[in-house]
Scaffold this motif. Structure first.
Motif, PDB file in Angstrom:
ATOM      1  N   PHE A  85       0.839  -1.203   0.000  1.00  0.00           N
ATOM      2  CA  PHE A  85       0.000   0.000   0.000  1.00  0.00           C
ATOM      3  C   PHE A  85       0.874   1.253   0.000  1.00  0.00           C
ATOM      4  CE2 PHE A  85      -2.868   3.023   2.390  1.00  0.00           C
ATOM      5  CZ  PHE A  85      -3.796   3.164   1.377  1.00  0.00           C
ATOM      6  N   LEU A  89       2.481   4.053  -3.233  1.00  0.00           N
ATOM      7  CA  LEU A  89       2.150   5.479  -3.126  1.00  0.00           C
ATOM      8  C   LEU A  89       3.372   6.397  -3.256  1.00  0.00           C
ATOM      9  CD1 LEU A  89      -0.513   5.484  -0.241  1.00  0.00           C
ATOM     10  CD2 LEU A  89      -0.914   5.813  -2.676  1.00  0.00           C
ATOM     11  N   TYR A 249       8.410  19.708  -2.462  1.00  0.00           N
ATOM     12  CA  TYR A 249       6.997  19.670  -2.083  1.00  0.00           C
ATOM     13  C   TYR A 249       6.494  21.065  -1.746  1.00  0.00           C
ATOM     14  CZ  TYR A 249       2.725  18.276   0.352  1.00  0.00           C
ATOM     15  OH  TYR A 249       1.424  18.125   0.731  1.00  0.00           O
ATOM     16  N   MET A 254       4.461  14.760  -7.174  1.00  0.00           N
ATOM     17  CA  MET A 254       4.899  13.509  -6.551  1.00  0.00           C
ATOM     18  C   MET A 254       3.745  12.514  -6.520  1.00  0.00           C
ATOM     19  SD  MET A 254       7.031  15.105  -3.365  1.00  0.00           S
ATOM     20  CE  MET A 254       8.399  16.238  -3.643  1.00  0.00           C
ATOM     21  N   PRO A 255       3.190  12.186  -7.673  1.00  0.00           N
ATOM     22  CA  PRO A 255       2.072  11.251  -7.672  1.00  0.00           C
ATOM     23  C   PRO A 255       2.546   9.832  -7.361  1.00  0.00           C
ATOM     24  CG  PRO A 255       2.702  11.755  -9.921  1.00  0.00           C
ATOM     25  CD  PRO A 255       3.557  12.612  -9.037  1.00  0.00           C
ATOM     26  N   LEU A 320      -7.717   5.035  -6.306  1.00  0.00           N
ATOM     27  CA  LEU A 320      -6.967   5.369  -5.093  1.00  0.00           C
ATOM     28  C   LEU A 320      -7.917   5.901  -4.018  1.00  0.00           C
ATOM     29  CD1 LEU A 320      -4.342   5.694  -3.541  1.00  0.00           C
ATOM     30  CD2 LEU A 320      -3.992   7.884  -4.650  1.00  0.00           C
ATOM     31  N   SER A 324      -8.464   4.149  -0.412  1.00  0.00           N
ATOM     32  CA  SER A 324      -8.182   4.997   0.752  1.00  0.00           C
ATOM     33  C   SER A 324      -9.408   5.056   1.644  1.00  0.00           C
ATOM     34  CB  SER A 324      -7.811   6.414   0.309  1.00  0.00           C
ATOM     35  OG  SER A 324      -6.756   6.379  -0.612  1.00  0.00           O
ATOM     36  N   VAL A 360      -7.621  14.717   4.034  1.00  0.00           N
ATOM     37  CA  VAL A 360      -6.502  14.452   3.136  1.00  0.00           C
ATOM     38  C   VAL A 360      -6.449  15.449   1.972  1.00  0.00           C
ATOM     39  CG1 VAL A 360      -5.771  12.781   1.387  1.00  0.00           C
ATOM     40  CG2 VAL A 360      -6.243  12.015   3.703  1.00  0.00           C
ATOM     41  N   LEU A 373       2.175  10.134   2.902  1.00  0.00           N
ATOM     42  CA  LEU A 373       1.191   9.141   2.472  1.00  0.00           C
ATOM     43  C   LEU A 373      -0.090   9.220   3.306  1.00  0.00           C
ATOM     44  CD1 LEU A 373       3.679   6.159   2.067  1.00  0.00           C
ATOM     45  CD2 LEU A 373       3.226   8.030   0.492  1.00  0.00           C
ATOM     46  N   ASP A 374      -0.289  10.350   3.966  1.00  0.00           N
ATOM     47  CA  ASP A 374      -1.516  10.623   4.723  1.00  0.00           C
ATOM     48  C   ASP A 374      -1.724   9.680   5.913  1.00  0.00           C
ATOM     49  OD1 ASP A 374      -2.395  12.797   3.017  1.00  0.00           O
ATOM     50  OD2 ASP A 374      -2.719  11.258   1.506  1.00  0.00           O
ATOM     51  N   VAL A 378      -5.527   9.699   7.464  1.00  0.00           N
ATOM     52  CA  VAL A 378      -6.343   8.485   7.501  1.00  0.00           C
ATOM     53  C   VAL A 378      -6.371   7.879   8.909  1.00  0.00           C
ATOM     54  CG1 VAL A 378      -6.580   6.127   6.619  1.00  0.00           C
ATOM     55  CG2 VAL A 378      -6.004   7.991   5.055  1.00  0.00           C
TER      56      VAL A 378
END
Lengths: 474, 112
Positions: A85, A89, A249, A254-255, A320, A324, A360, A373-374, A378
């Protein structure tokens, strides 16, 4: 002639056996009645004891079987699940570095748990931390411990809880992905596990814990909303802010380099979560079923919640987004799993999906922190929401944890529970913020936290591990 | 001899290939490519964050044909590759001075 002789012989044999057994029976019947009755009662009692022992053994075997499977399922959440996962990402130059961080937790935390942290979390101590009675797994044998789970070996309980201790720090790695030194990460995680995870686990789940359901502030946390998701999510946020943003950033795109890998990982997380939540019943009974069902409804509803908001705002329902949403729902249902009905789980999931998407997609950019990556968006946000919603939806018909007929959640009239949940979450936030800051400061000043600028540009795979995930030339 | 370089949508590759084989084209080289024309790509969303993608996946065909076949080949490609929307691609034509078959040193049009 011979045939007739055989018939006579067989008839004689039959008469002998039949007659003999009748005779023996009558002799037995002829014994004194009082002695016979006592013997029979003794025999019946013995049989009853044997039956009870057999039932207990069967229950132990059934419960133990489910708990061992659950433990393996939770490990699968880390191993392939979270690693894939998170791995998908990040950018492709960081996939191995990211996966390696989770894998390292599987090794390091296992050893640490056996040596020290199991004891700090679960042996008897004060209200805030356990003692040292079980260091090196001393006294953790194959007999059940009534204080934790009466029908499974204590070692099963220990190994099951270990899997939680592994995945919790691994979740944090999502916040500082693509920029932390591997060596510093290892030291940080060991300290974090000792000083933040163990006390939190003891307070919520440990015997005599401060936030235990039987403690001073009964905080309901069935499978780790506070212990796992709030602590990891909030610590993740603190680490992301302390470390600073990745180079470029948010200007450089940065996908995710492979949503496919993330997709597979998320599906494994979902499956593994049944071990996480239904396993937290610590037995294979009806409570496990209830938690299993709530988990499925929570996750499914959250997919719909996240996707619906995303569809409205961005115009398309993304893959995604769907995965998520599933993770957000699983996080939010975790503390509630063993306390709520399937329909309550549906509401919790739906709210969590919409809420975590907002955290997010919107809140992160308002504040401008780089939670890669949050992990906070999350787990921290979803865990906090789930813990509060547990206080609202918890139902004594599902789990009469405070005694038969006693109200559990707000909807049943126990408004205090919401306060207790908020208190538990607040304490988890406080410990996570203060503790993580201290640990970060110490590690930063002694060995440095962040990779050099050049190493960051090259990527963690090459700079930290000397290898590449994708070798395009061969 | 003329060289045709056609940059087309990947989804149209099979149709273009079939159309060229049908008019008698025997050889071609295909490369996976990325690029953009005037429309400059599109935007993608990941967890609400917008990324502009200006290098889109394309397929590049290269084929060398006899002079008299050029118009038919161009018509075959444009007909088969056209969707009518932005991003259908481009065709470039250039003159080829020589062609050599490596196996037997044949030169010129017979080597095609």
């Amino acid at each position: 002639m011979r045939l007739r002789a055989a018939k006579v012989f067989l008839s004689f044999l039959f008469l002998l056996i039949f007659g003999g057994s009748v005779l023996c029976g009558s002799v037995a019947m002829a014994q004194t009645p009082a002695t016979a009755q006592t013997d029979r009662i003794a025999a019946l009692e013995k049989r009853a004891d044997e039956n009870a022992a057999a039932i207990a053994a069967a229950q132990t075997a059934g419960d133990n079987g489910w708990m061992l499977v659950s433990a393996a399922l939770v490990l699968m959440m880390s191993g392939p699940g979270l690693a894939l996962f998170y791995g998908g990402l990040v950018r492709k130059k960081n996939i191995l570095g990211t996966m390696m961080q989770t894998f390292a937790m599987m090794a390091v935390i296992t050893v640490l748990w056996g040596l020290l942290t199991y004891s700090l979390a679960f042996s008897s101590g004060n209200a805030f931390i356990g003692g040292l009675h079980n260091v090196f797994l001393h006294g953790v044998g194959l007999a059940p411990d009534k204080a934790y789970a009466g029908t499974i070996p204590l070692q099963t309980f220990m190994i099951y809880q270990m899997m939680f201790a592994i995945i919790t720090p691994a979740l944090i790695t999502g916040a500082f992905a693509e920029r932390m030194k591997f060596s510093a990460m290892l030291v940080f995680m060991v300290l974090w596990s000792i000083f933040i995870y163990s006390p939190m686990a003891h307070m919520v789940w440990g015997q005599g814990g401060f936030l235990n359901a039987t403690g001073r502030f009964p905080c309901l946390d069935f499978a780790g909303g506070t212990v796992v998701h709030v602590t990891s999510g909030v610590s993740a946020l603190v680490t992301a802010i302390y470390l600073g943003k990745r180079i470029g950033y948010p200007k450089v795109p940065m996908p995710p380099h492979s949503v496919v890998l993330s997709f597979i990982g998320a599906c494994m997380l979902w499956v593994g979560w049944f071990g996480f939540n239904a396993g937290s019943a610590l037995s294979a009974g009806t409570l496990a079923t209830s938690a299993f069902v709530a988990t499925q409804f929570g996750a499914a509803a959250a997919v719909i919640g996240w996707t619906a908001v995303e569809w409205i705002r961005q115009g398309k329902p993304s893959a995604l987004g769907a995965i998520s949403g599933a993770v957000a729902g699983l996080v939010a249902i975790t503390p509630a799993a063993g306390f709520v009905s399937p329909m309550s789980a549906l509401w919790i999931g739906l709210i969590a999906g919409a809420f975590c998407f907002t955290m997010v997609a919107k809140v992160k950019s308002w504040f401008g922190y780089d939670d890669s990556l949050d992990a906070f968006g999350v787990h921290g946000a979803g865990g906090t929401l789930g813990a509060l919603l547990t206080g609202i939806f918890a139902n004594s018909a599902i789990n009469p944890i405070f005694g038969p007929g006693k109200a559990t959640g707000l909807f049943e009239g126990n408004w205090r529970q919401l306060f207790h949940q908020a208190f538990g979450v607040g304490l988890a936030w406080t410990i996570s913020i203060v503790g993580t800051l201290i640990i970060l400061f110490v590690v930063d000043k002694t060995m440095g936290l962040r990779v050099s600028e050049e190493d960051e540009r090259v990527g963690l795979d090459l700079s930290q591990h000397g290898e590449e995930g994708y070798d395009w030339a061969h | 001899m003329q060289k045709i370089e056609a940059v087309i949508q990947p989804s149209k590759l099979d149709a273009v290939k079939d159309a060229l084989v049908e008019i008698g084209v025997e050889g071609m080289t295909i490369t996976e490519a990325r690029g953009h024309g005037r429309q400059k790509g599109h935007t993608e969303f990941y967890r609400g964050r917008e990324y502009s993608v200006d290098l889109l996946p394309k397929v590049k065909l290269e084929l060398v044909v006899k002079d008299e076949m050029l118009d038919r080949a161009i018509t075959a490609i444009t007909t088969a590759a056209r969707t009518g929307t932005i991003g259908d691609g481009k065709i470039f034509v250039s003159r080829i001075d020589e062609a050599i078959r490596i196996r037997n040193d044949e030169r010129g049009e017979v080597a095609l």
